[in-house]
Design an enzyme around this catalytic site. Structure first.
Site, PDB file in Angstrom:
ATOM      1  N   VAL A 131       0.822  -1.208   0.000  1.00 51.73           N
ATOM      2  CA  VAL A 131       0.000   0.000   0.000  1.00 51.73           C
ATOM      3  C   VAL A 131       0.854   1.256   0.000  1.00 51.73           C
ATOM      4  O   VAL A 131       0.512   2.253  -0.643  1.00 51.73           O
ATOM      5  CB  VAL A 131      -0.987   0.010   1.189  1.00 51.73           C
ATOM      6  CG1 VAL A 131      -0.261   0.112   2.527  1.00 51.73           C
ATOM      7  CG2 VAL A 131      -1.973   1.157   1.038  1.00 51.73           C
ATOM      8  N   GLU A 165      -6.400  -2.194   5.790  1.00 52.58           N
ATOM      9  CA  GLU A 165      -6.296  -2.900   7.068  1.00 52.58           C
ATOM     10  C   GLU A 165      -5.070  -3.803   7.070  1.00 52.58           C
ATOM     11  O   GLU A 165      -4.493  -4.107   6.032  1.00 52.58           O
ATOM     12  CB  GLU A 165      -7.549  -3.724   7.342  1.00 52.58           C
ATOM     13  CG  GLU A 165      -8.126  -4.455   6.136  1.00 52.58           C
ATOM     14  CD  GLU A 165      -7.224  -5.480   5.500  1.00 52.58           C
ATOM     15  OE1 GLU A 165      -6.543  -6.205   6.249  1.00 52.58           O
ATOM     16  OE2 GLU A 165      -7.203  -5.578   4.265  1.00 52.58           O
ATOM     17  N   GLY A 172      -5.026  -6.682   0.400  1.00 56.56           N
ATOM     18  CA  GLY A 172      -5.527  -5.834   1.468  1.00 56.56           C
ATOM     19  C   GLY A 172      -4.633  -4.629   1.647  1.00 56.56           C
ATOM     20  O   GLY A 172      -4.054  -4.116   0.689  1.00 56.56           O
ATOM     21  N   GLU A 173      -4.518  -4.154   2.870  1.00 53.89           N
ATOM     22  CA  GLU A 173      -3.684  -3.008   3.252  1.00 53.89           C
ATOM     23  C   GLU A 173      -4.217  -1.671   2.737  1.00 53.89           C
ATOM     24  O   GLU A 173      -3.744  -0.624   3.140  1.00 53.89           O
ATOM     25  CB  GLU A 173      -2.243  -3.152   2.748  1.00 53.89           C
ATOM     26  CG  GLU A 173      -1.457  -4.307   3.300  1.00 53.89           C
ATOM     27  CD  GLU A 173      -0.018  -4.319   2.801  1.00 53.89           C
ATOM     28  OE1 GLU A 173       0.386  -3.372   2.079  1.00 53.89           O
ATOM     29  OE2 GLU A 173       0.704  -5.275   3.127  1.00 53.89           O
ATOM     30  N   GLY A 174      -5.174  -1.678   1.810  1.00 50.83           N
ATOM     31  CA  GLY A 174      -5.570  -0.455   1.123  1.00 50.83           C
ATOM     32  C   GLY A 174      -4.931  -0.346  -0.242  1.00 50.83           C
ATOM     33  O   GLY A 174      -5.002   0.699  -0.890  1.00 50.83           O
TER      34      GLY A 174
END
Length: 359
Positions: free
Chosen positions: A99, A175, A317-319
């Site tokens: 991210v 997240e 994930g992570e954005g």
């Protein structure tokens, strides 16, 4: 918590008059009507958000990454060591995770927020909103108390609103937390009414021979905790996690300022389902970035009535998906603000009328 209820009641409605004006403007640009497809629809959607004042534009950009551990990790629903949450959170402060690289490319700042990492001491460089050292094991107890969920929601809403006051006009959510696709699946199953077997996926490469256990854990969590699908806070508190609460808080905070939020993947879909139960008025502010490769993604998105702009087979994930899609938002703003107008060149195309061009 009354203060949250009061704030949710003030979320501004989308400005339909501004959207109509934007539609006429977009139809009059140097192109056949509708030829830029979803970019046109996105520009018009942005124009209707009160926080952008009728003219689609992007100021500062921020991706808020909620980091937390989950007690349900103890049930064998993830293969990564729980310590990876803290390690990767620290790596985020160095700008070396997925991210961070994608956000830097997009010109966005990444805000790494500890809402529940299981470490003895706070990690330097993280924004500390830690509620506890990991949530409860939802297979045997609630994830947290309702009071904890409401307090974290309020803290994140306030933080998001402060960023908006300081010039952020585009938010992305992300997240970080080992085993967090398990509570996300529990939320999706609860709110959509679909069986856990339909929504539980492999997360971060869970071996397929362990999938049956993960499905059983989600089913047990829902049976034990009995979350009320009509009450978003209840669902988050009973079968969610601190990261999921935090993501919902960003959505509520941004919408309260009339500003857009880019969703990321499966975790953000689950949080959006809960947030929309709290306030359906936030839905027009949610922009889906990409279709997560996680199994229950389409079920969650269908329930939300959202169609992602990208399909990249991503499930990091992570954005990461939210950061990647920021350039699409900027492209929609660019066509709106920088393309020439047909009327200025006395061009009338099929589908455009003189009255359209002069309106």
């Amino acid at each position: 918590m009354q203060i949250i209820a009061d704030l949710l009641n003030t979320i501004p409605a989308i400005n339909s008059a501004a959207m109509s004006r934007a539609q006429r403007h977009v139809d009059g640009l140097f192109k056949p009507v509708g030829s830029l497809g979803k970019l046109e629809a996105l520009a018009i959607q942005l124009a209707g958000m009160p926080g952008v004042n009728g003219i689609p534009h992007v100021g500062k950009k921020a991706v808020l990454v909620m980091c937390a551990d989950h007690g349900v990790w103890e049930e064998g629903v993830a293969i990564s060591p729980k310590e990876v949450t803290a390690i990767q959170a620290e790596n985020m402060t160095r700008g070396t995770t997925g991210v961070c690289v994608l956000a830097a490319q997009a010109g966005a700042n990444v805000h790494v927020i500890d809402v529940g990492i299981d470490t003895a001491e706070p990690i330097p460089g993280l924004i500390n909103m830690r509620v506890a050292r990991g949530s409860g094991n939802i297979a045997s107890a609630p994830a947290m108390s309702r009071r904890q969920a409401e307090k974290l929601l309020l803290d994140v809403i306030c933080y998001t609103r402060e960023l908006a006051k300081n010039g952020v006009t585009l938010f992305g959510v992300g997240e970080l937390g080992m085993a967090n696709t398990t509570p996300a699946a529990a939320i999706v199953s609860t709110i959509t009414g679909r069986d856990p077997e339909e929504v539980v996926g492999i997360g971060a490469n869970l071996p397929t021979d362990k999938l049956a256990n993960k499905i059983d854990v989600v089913r047990r969590a829902i049976t034990l905790n009995q979350p009320n699908p009509q009450d978003g806070v209840d669902v988050l508190a009973k079968v969610g996690g601190f990261d999921l609460v935090g993501i919902a808080g960003v959505m509520l905070g941004a919408a309260s300022c009339g500003l857009p939020v880019l969703l990321d993947g499966f975790l953000s879909y689950a949080a959006a389902l809960a947030a929309c139960q709290m306030s359906p008025a936030i839905k027009p502010y949610l922009i889906p970035s990409h279709l997560s490769a996680e199994k229950g993604a389409r079920i969650a998105l269908s329930h939300l009535g959202l169609e992602p702009y990208l399909n990249m087979d991503m499930r990091l994930g992570e954005g990461s998906g939210a950061a990647l899609a920021m350039s699409i938002i900027e492209a929609a703003c660019a066509i709106y603000n920088n393309m020439g107008e047909l009327a200025a060149s006395n061009i009338v195309l099929p589908g455009n009328t003189t009255s359209d061009l002069n309106s």
